[in-house]
Write a protein that holds these residues in place. Structure first.
Motif, PDB file in Angstrom:
ATOM      1  N   PHE A   1       0.743  -0.787   7.381  1.00 58.68           N
ATOM      2  CA  PHE A   1      -0.599  -1.358   7.315  1.00 58.68           C
ATOM      3  C   PHE A   1      -1.638  -0.404   7.897  1.00 58.68           C
ATOM      4  O   PHE A   1      -2.697  -0.207   7.297  1.00 58.68           O
ATOM      5  CB  PHE A   1      -0.650  -2.683   8.083  1.00 58.68           C
ATOM      6  N   SER A   2      -1.354   0.169   9.053  1.00 59.43           N
ATOM      7  CA  SER A   2      -2.345   0.993   9.741  1.00 59.43           C
ATOM      8  C   SER A   2      -2.499   2.383   9.145  1.00 59.43           C
ATOM      9  O   SER A   2      -3.602   2.934   9.107  1.00 59.43           O
ATOM     10  CB  SER A   2      -2.005   1.108  11.227  1.00 59.43           C
ATOM     11  N   ARG A   3      -1.391   2.989   8.659  1.00 63.93           N
ATOM     12  CA  ARG A   3      -1.438   4.352   8.116  1.00 63.93           C
ATOM     13  C   ARG A   3      -0.534   4.481   6.881  1.00 63.93           C
ATOM     14  O   ARG A   3       0.424   5.254   6.889  1.00 63.93           O
ATOM     15  CB  ARG A   3      -0.997   5.361   9.179  1.00 63.93           C
ATOM     16  N   PRO A   4      -0.802   3.719   5.831  1.00 62.33           N
ATOM     17  CA  PRO A   4       0.116   3.733   4.683  1.00 62.33           C
ATOM     18  C   PRO A   4       0.248   5.097   4.018  1.00 62.33           C
ATOM     19  O   PRO A   4       1.340   5.485   3.594  1.00 62.33           O
ATOM     20  CB  PRO A   4      -0.476   2.692   3.734  1.00 62.33           C
ATOM     21  N   ARG A   5      -0.839   5.835   3.907  1.00 63.72           N
ATOM     22  CA  ARG A   5      -0.769   7.142   3.248  1.00 63.72           C
ATOM     23  C   ARG A   5       0.051   8.126   4.069  1.00 63.72           C
ATOM     24  O   ARG A   5       0.846   8.899   3.525  1.00 63.72           O
ATOM     25  CB  ARG A   5      -2.175   7.692   2.990  1.00 63.72           C
TER      26      ARG A   5
ATOM     27  N   GLU B   1       0.814  -1.218   0.000  1.00 57.53           N
ATOM     28  CA  GLU B   1       0.000   0.000   0.000  1.00 57.53           C
ATOM     29  C   GLU B   1       0.843   1.262   0.000  1.00 57.53           C
ATOM     30  O   GLU B   1       0.342   2.338  -0.354  1.00 57.53           O
ATOM     31  CB  GLU B   1      -0.935  -0.003   1.208  1.00 57.53           C
ATOM     32  N   VAL B   2       2.097   1.166   0.380  1.00 58.26           N
ATOM     33  CA  VAL B   2       2.981   2.341   0.431  1.00 58.26           C
ATOM     34  C   VAL B   2       3.685   2.559  -0.900  1.00 58.26           C
ATOM     35  O   VAL B   2       3.787   3.696  -1.393  1.00 58.26           O
ATOM     36  CB  VAL B   2       4.018   2.193   1.568  1.00 58.26           C
ATOM     37  N   ALA B   3       4.170   1.498  -1.503  1.00 54.68           N
ATOM     38  CA  ALA B   3       4.984   1.605  -2.720  1.00 54.68           C
ATOM     39  C   ALA B   3       4.291   2.373  -3.853  1.00 54.68           C
ATOM     40  O   ALA B   3       4.914   3.246  -4.480  1.00 54.68           O
ATOM     41  CB  ALA B   3       5.409   0.210  -3.189  1.00 54.68           C
ATOM     42  N   PRO B   4       3.003   2.095  -4.156  1.00 56.28           N
ATOM     43  CA  PRO B   4       2.371   2.835  -5.261  1.00 56.28           C
ATOM     44  C   PRO B   4       2.300   4.335  -5.017  1.00 56.28           C
ATOM     45  O   PRO B   4       2.362   5.125  -5.975  1.00 56.28           O
ATOM     46  CB  PRO B   4       0.964   2.219  -5.326  1.00 56.28           C
TER      47      PRO B   4
ATOM     48  N   GLY C   1      -4.287  -3.755  19.895  1.00 60.66           N
ATOM     49  CA  GLY C   1      -3.911  -2.497  20.509  1.00 60.66           C
ATOM     50  C   GLY C   1      -2.873  -1.724  19.728  1.00 60.66           C
ATOM     51  O   GLY C   1      -2.182  -0.860  20.277  1.00 60.66           O
ATOM     52  N   GLN C   2      -2.731  -2.017  18.427  1.00 59.29           N
ATOM     53  CA  GLN C   2      -1.728  -1.367  17.598  1.00 59.29           C
ATOM     54  C   GLN C   2      -2.344  -0.594  16.434  1.00 59.29           C
ATOM     55  O   GLN C   2      -1.697  -0.398  15.409  1.00 59.29           O
ATOM     56  CB  GLN C   2      -0.745  -2.426  17.072  1.00 59.29           C
ATOM     57  N   ASP C   3      -3.587  -0.148  16.605  1.00 56.81           N
ATOM     58  CA  ASP C   3      -4.237   0.683  15.583  1.00 56.81           C
ATOM     59  C   ASP C   3      -4.459  -0.084  14.291  1.00 56.81           C
ATOM     60  O   ASP C   3      -4.458   0.500  13.206  1.00 56.81           O
ATOM     61  CB  ASP C   3      -3.406   1.952  15.337  1.00 56.81           C
ATOM     62  N   LEU C   4      -4.642  -1.393  14.399  1.00 58.75           N
ATOM     63  CA  LEU C   4      -4.856  -2.236  13.233  1.00 58.75           C
ATOM     64  C   LEU C   4      -6.275  -2.795  13.246  1.00 58.75           C
ATOM     65  O   LEU C   4      -6.811  -3.135  14.310  1.00 58.75           O
ATOM     66  CB  LEU C   4      -3.869  -3.407  13.223  1.00 58.75           C
ATOM     67  N   THR C   5      -6.890  -2.903  12.080  1.00 58.77           N
ATOM     68  CA  THR C   5      -8.198  -3.534  11.985  1.00 58.77           C
ATOM     69  C   THR C   5      -8.027  -5.061  12.039  1.00 58.77           C
ATOM     70  O   THR C   5      -6.922  -5.583  11.871  1.00 58.77           O
ATOM     71  CB  THR C   5      -8.890  -3.163  10.669  1.00 58.77           C
TER      72      THR C   5
END
Length: 238
Positions: free
Chosen positions: A222-226, A19-22, A140-144
């Motif tokens: 994963f949690s904040r890719p943008r 999700e980060v690379a693009p 508890g790590q801001d992950l869905t």
């Protein structure tokens, strides 16, 4: 244009940056997610600590990359920090994403409160590998739930030698142009800056390192890719 070499932490591979690379490529940069030996699509390849360092150096040299931004997440900060000192003037910046940083003569396990004894025992019990973590490890790590399931599904046991063999620095870390991305999240609240590792605090005080904080957990790709991509892009302009 920068050339990003992205290295995820223990048990993960190049897939962790999907999700980060693009987002980095869309901004016009070269992007090279890297799987370290023994993991993911390179599972079964024997690996020690210096194997992982050479994985990073080899990627840069094989592709003849210049203006390189090395990005190391978590465990990967250890090999990436060593590699940063070995690629000479190809390096533009090294970014440690909530990462361990290498200490000359010390291993990843050395920083553990017990000096790594529990980790060594775990490796001995699991055929020399650090087993994949369960879903509970990521709570508890801001992950869905879907993000956690994706991490667990994609993870592979981590080759233990890479965790207990010592780092070898050929250039002091405080000489490197570097950014430390600290993920300050615990049950929804940002942690204190004072929680930063002592080694990292000293490096930040040296003048060549920058600190950027994210209000998220330990796996921001994963949690904040943008948000993570924006931070990486901003660091290119430093």
């Amino acid at each position: 244009m920068a050339e990003f070499v992205l290295v995820a932490g223990a048990r993960l591979g190049a897939w962790a940056w999907e999700e980060v690379a693009p987002l980095l490529r869309a901004a016009g940069h070269g992007v090279h997610p890297l799987t370290l030996s023994g993991l993911a699509d390179k599972r079964g390849v024997p690996a020690g600590q210096q194997t992982h360092v050479q994985d990073v150096v080899g990627e840069v040299e094989r592709r003849d990359l210049r203006e390189v931004v090395l990005v190391g997440h978590s465990y990967a900060g250890v090999p990436v920090g060593q590699a940063a000192g070995r690629i000479g003037d190809r390096l533009a910046r090294v970014v440690f994403v909530d990462a361990e940083v290498p200490v000359d003569g010390a291993s990843f396990a050395s920083a553990w409160p017990d000096g790594g004894e529990a980790l060594r025992a775990c490796l001995a019990e699991n055929g020399g590998f650090w087993p994949v973590a369960t879903a509970a490890h990521f709570e508890g790590q801001d992950l869905t739930e879907d993000q956690i399931a994706r991490i667990v599904r994609g993870a592979t046991p981590h080759p233990g030698a890479t965790l207990v063999e010592p780092a070898v620095l050929v250039r002091p870390l405080d000489e490197l142009p570097a950014t430390y991305v600290g993920c300050r999240y615990d049950g929804g609240e940002p942690d204190d800056l004072d929680d930063a590792d002592d080694v990292v605090r000293r490096l930040l005080a040296g003048g060549r390192w920058r600190l950027v904080e994210m209000d998220t957990g330990h796996w921001p790709m994963f949690s904040r890719p943008r948000e993570l991509a924006r931070i990486l892009l901003d660091e290119v302009a430093v």
